[in-house]
Design a protein around this motif. Structure first.
Motif, PDB file in Angstrom:
ATOM      1  N   GLY A  31      -0.318  43.582  42.924  1.00  0.00           N
ATOM      2  CA  GLY A  31       0.837  44.341  42.456  1.00  0.00           C
ATOM      3  C   GLY A  31       0.613  44.985  41.109  1.00  0.00           C
ATOM      4  N   CYS A  32       1.025  46.236  41.009  1.00  0.00           N
ATOM      5  CA  CYS A  32       0.963  46.923  39.722  1.00  0.00           C
ATOM      6  C   CYS A  32       2.111  47.918  39.655  1.00  0.00           C
ATOM      7  N   ASP A  33       2.680  48.077  38.471  1.00  0.00           N
ATOM      8  CA  ASP A  33       3.753  49.057  38.265  1.00  0.00           C
ATOM      9  C   ASP A  33       3.177  50.432  37.949  1.00  0.00           C
ATOM     10  N   TYR A  34       1.848  50.529  37.808  1.00  0.00           N
ATOM     11  CA  TYR A  34       1.172  51.807  37.584  1.00  0.00           C
ATOM     12  C   TYR A  34       0.389  52.173  38.849  1.00  0.00           C
ATOM     13  N   SER A  35      -0.087  53.413  38.872  1.00  0.00           N
ATOM     14  CA  SER A  35      -1.024  53.837  39.929  1.00  0.00           C
ATOM     15  C   SER A  35      -2.006  54.816  39.292  1.00  0.00           C
ATOM     16  N   CYS A  36      -2.865  54.294  38.445  1.00  0.00           N
ATOM     17  CA  CYS A  36      -3.802  55.128  37.689  1.00  0.00           C
ATOM     18  C   CYS A  36      -4.736  55.866  38.653  1.00  0.00           C
ATOM     19  N   SER A  37      -5.024  57.118  38.311  1.00  0.00           N
ATOM     20  CA  SER A  37      -5.835  57.961  39.207  1.00  0.00           C
ATOM     21  C   SER A  37      -7.222  57.359  39.428  1.00  0.00           C
ATOM     22  N   TRP A  38      -7.765  56.657  38.440  1.00  0.00           N
ATOM     23  CA  TRP A  38      -9.130  56.133  38.536  1.00  0.00           C
ATOM     24  C   TRP A  38      -9.150  54.612  38.652  1.00  0.00           C
ATOM     25  N   CYS A  39      -8.059  54.011  39.101  1.00  0.00           N
ATOM     26  CA  CYS A  39      -7.979  52.540  39.162  1.00  0.00           C
ATOM     27  C   CYS A  39      -9.154  51.960  39.966  1.00  0.00           C
ATOM     28  N   ASP A  40      -9.885  51.037  39.356  1.00  0.00           N
ATOM     29  CA  ASP A  40     -11.023  50.437  40.068  1.00  0.00           C
ATOM     30  C   ASP A  40     -10.609  49.168  40.810  1.00  0.00           C
ATOM     31  N   SER A  41      -9.309  48.847  40.777  1.00  0.00           N
ATOM     32  CA  SER A  41      -8.821  47.715  41.575  1.00  0.00           C
ATOM     33  C   SER A  41      -7.550  48.119  42.320  1.00  0.00           C
ATOM     34  N   ALA A  42      -7.599  49.328  42.883  1.00  0.00           N
ATOM     35  CA  ALA A  42      -6.434  49.851  43.615  1.00  0.00           C
ATOM     36  C   ALA A  42      -6.076  48.962  44.807  1.00  0.00           C
ATOM     37  N   THR A  44      -5.403  46.096  44.774  1.00  0.00           N
ATOM     38  CA  THR A  44      -4.380  45.131  44.358  1.00  0.00           C
ATOM     39  C   THR A  44      -2.957  45.666  44.567  1.00  0.00           C
ATOM     40  N   TRP A  45      -2.855  46.993  44.753  1.00  0.00           N
ATOM     41  CA  TRP A  45      -1.496  47.562  44.875  1.00  0.00           C
ATOM     42  C   TRP A  45      -1.342  48.631  45.960  1.00  0.00           C
ATOM     43  N   ASP A  46      -2.462  49.081  46.594  1.00  0.00           N
ATOM     44  CA  ASP A  46      -2.312  50.205  47.528  1.00  0.00           C
ATOM     45  C   ASP A  46      -2.107  49.760  48.984  1.00  0.00           C
ATOM     46  N   SER A  77      -6.254  38.508  35.945  1.00  0.00           N
ATOM     47  CA  SER A  77      -6.371  39.959  35.966  1.00  0.00           C
ATOM     48  C   SER A  77      -5.529  40.514  37.105  1.00  0.00           C
ATOM     49  N   GLY A  78      -5.511  41.837  37.251  1.00  0.00           N
ATOM     50  CA  GLY A  78      -4.716  42.405  38.320  1.00  0.00           C
ATOM     51  C   GLY A  78      -5.381  43.644  38.877  1.00  0.00           C
ATOM     52  N   GLY A  79      -4.504  44.579  39.234  1.00  0.00           N
ATOM     53  CA  GLY A  79      -3.065  44.727  39.059  1.00  0.00           C
ATOM     54  C   GLY A  79      -2.589  44.491  37.641  1.00  0.00           C
ATOM     55  N   ASN A  80      -1.287  44.291  37.572  1.00  0.00           N
ATOM     56  CA  ASN A  80      -0.677  43.924  36.295  1.00  0.00           C
ATOM     57  C   ASN A  80      -0.182  42.487  36.394  1.00  0.00           C
ATOM     58  N   THR A 105      -3.424  43.432  30.394  1.00  0.00           N
ATOM     59  CA  THR A 105      -2.247  44.116  30.938  1.00  0.00           C
ATOM     60  C   THR A 105      -2.001  45.391  30.140  1.00  0.00           C
ATOM     61  N   GLN A 106      -1.372  46.361  30.793  1.00  0.00           N
ATOM     62  CA  GLN A 106      -1.145  47.641  30.113  1.00  0.00           C
ATOM     63  C   GLN A 106       0.017  47.599  29.114  1.00  0.00           C
ATOM     64  N   GLY A 107       0.751  46.505  29.059  1.00  0.00           N
ATOM     65  CA  GLY A 107       1.809  46.369  28.060  1.00  0.00           C
ATOM     66  C   GLY A 107       3.135  46.961  28.490  1.00  0.00           C
ATOM     67  N   PRO A 124      -3.209  50.119  27.148  1.00  0.00           N
ATOM     68  CA  PRO A 124      -2.405  51.292  27.515  1.00  0.00           C
ATOM     69  C   PRO A 124      -3.301  52.365  28.133  1.00  0.00           C
ATOM     70  N   LYS A 125      -2.748  53.099  29.063  1.00  0.00           N
ATOM     71  CA  LYS A 125      -3.580  54.013  29.858  1.00  0.00           C
ATOM     72  C   LYS A 125      -3.535  55.446  29.315  1.00  0.00           C
ATOM     73  N   PRO A 126      -4.706  56.077  29.189  1.00  0.00           N
ATOM     74  CA  PRO A 126      -4.795  57.425  28.617  1.00  0.00           C
ATOM     75  C   PRO A 126      -4.374  58.484  29.629  1.00  0.00           C
TER      76      PRO A 126
HETATM   77 FE1  SF4 Z   1      -3.806  51.213  36.281  1.00  0.00          FE
HETATM   78 FE2  SF4 Z   1      -4.744  48.727  35.839  1.00  0.00          FE
HETATM   79 FE3  SF4 Z   1      -2.673  49.103  37.476  1.00  0.00          FE
HETATM   80 FE4  SF4 Z   1      -5.088  49.925  38.206  1.00  0.00          FE
HETATM   81  S1  SF4 Z   1      -4.447  47.822  37.875  1.00  0.00           S
HETATM   82  S2  SF4 Z   1      -3.166  51.064  38.431  1.00  0.00           S
HETATM   83  S3  SF4 Z   1      -5.951  50.574  36.236  1.00  0.00           S
HETATM   84  S4  SF4 Z   1      -2.728  49.529  35.265  1.00  0.00           S
END
Ligand code: SF4
Length: 238
Positions: A31-42, A44-46, A77-80, A105-107, A124-126
């Protein structure tokens, strides 16, 4: 309270941030509340992999089954991982056994159990992630952690391009007292030959090092590669 767990593995080396090189076990939560374009552990949430809901005791049992007596540090680790209240119980169990803990965590979400973690990396994510940082929320997050001893928390920004570097400077200037890490991003998540990826990532790392060395606003930072990506490429569970 159960914790959604995707994988437990180790011992291995922590590849990133303030505890890079540390021998550690990994507990990866779903689980993650973000969906970063380059997430290397997608995964966990996709939805491509399914998390198992485990009690804190079960997580500890699995850690022991996998790591035996060859660990005394656990990275959550995660995800978040900060989405999950149940991790508080796991942290208590680990601390009672004298096992050190780390979290990244991204905070974006706060949990009180973060105060009991030995090494907290706030990442935090750029802009290249396509996510937008809520700086008011991040201010609160950093402030809550700042009551702890120095060296127990740090900021880390992953860098893919010049826009990310400009963002990193903004974050560094906003929290000048936080230890600050820059880490070169992995922009080729599909390369399955570790040697090829290694050459590419070292080239990108050299670019980041050269750029930071020339920048007088980045005199008090540490510049890191992702160690595990250099060794194992894009392999999961290492
Ligand atoms: Fe972004 Fe990290 Fe969540 Fe991946 S796990 S979407 S990199 S915050």
């Amino acid at each position: 309270m159960k914790i959604p767990v995707l994988e437990i593995f180790g011992p291995t080396v922590q590849g990133e941030g303030m505890v890079a090189g540390q021998k550690t076990m990994f507990v990866r939560t779903g689980g993650c509340d973000y969906s970063c374009s380059w997430c290397d552990s997608a995964f966990t949430w996709d939805g491509s992999q399914k998390a198992e809901a485990l009690s804190a005791e079960s997580v500890l049992e699995r850690l022991d089954d996998t790591g035996g007596d060859r660990y005394n540090h656990v990275t959550i680790s995660g995800g978040n991982p900060a989405l999950h209240k149940g991790i508080g119980e796991l942290v208590e169990l680990l601390t009672d056994r004298g096992i050190q803990t780390a979290v990244e965590t991204q905070g974006s979400y706060w949990q009180d159990w973060l105060l009991s973690i030995d090494d907290v990396t706030i990442s935090p994510k750029p802009p290249s992630s396509t996510m937008v940082t809520n700086f008011e929320q991040l201010d609160l997050f950093v402030e809550r952690l700042s009551s702890r001893s120095e060296g127990s928390q740090s900021l880390k920004v992953v860098i893919f391009n010049d826009g990310d570097l400009a963002y990193a400077k903004q974050v560094h200037q906003r929290y000048p007292h936080m230890p600050f890490y820059l880490q070169v991003g992995n922009d080729d998540l599909h390369e399955n030959q570790p040697e090829k990826l290694r050459d590419h990532l070292l080239h990108r790392y050299e670019w980041l090092v050269d750029t930071v060395m020339e920048d007088r606003e980045l005199n008090n930072v540490r510049v890191l590669p992702q160690i595990h990506a250099l060794i194992w490429g894009n392999k999961q569970g290492v």
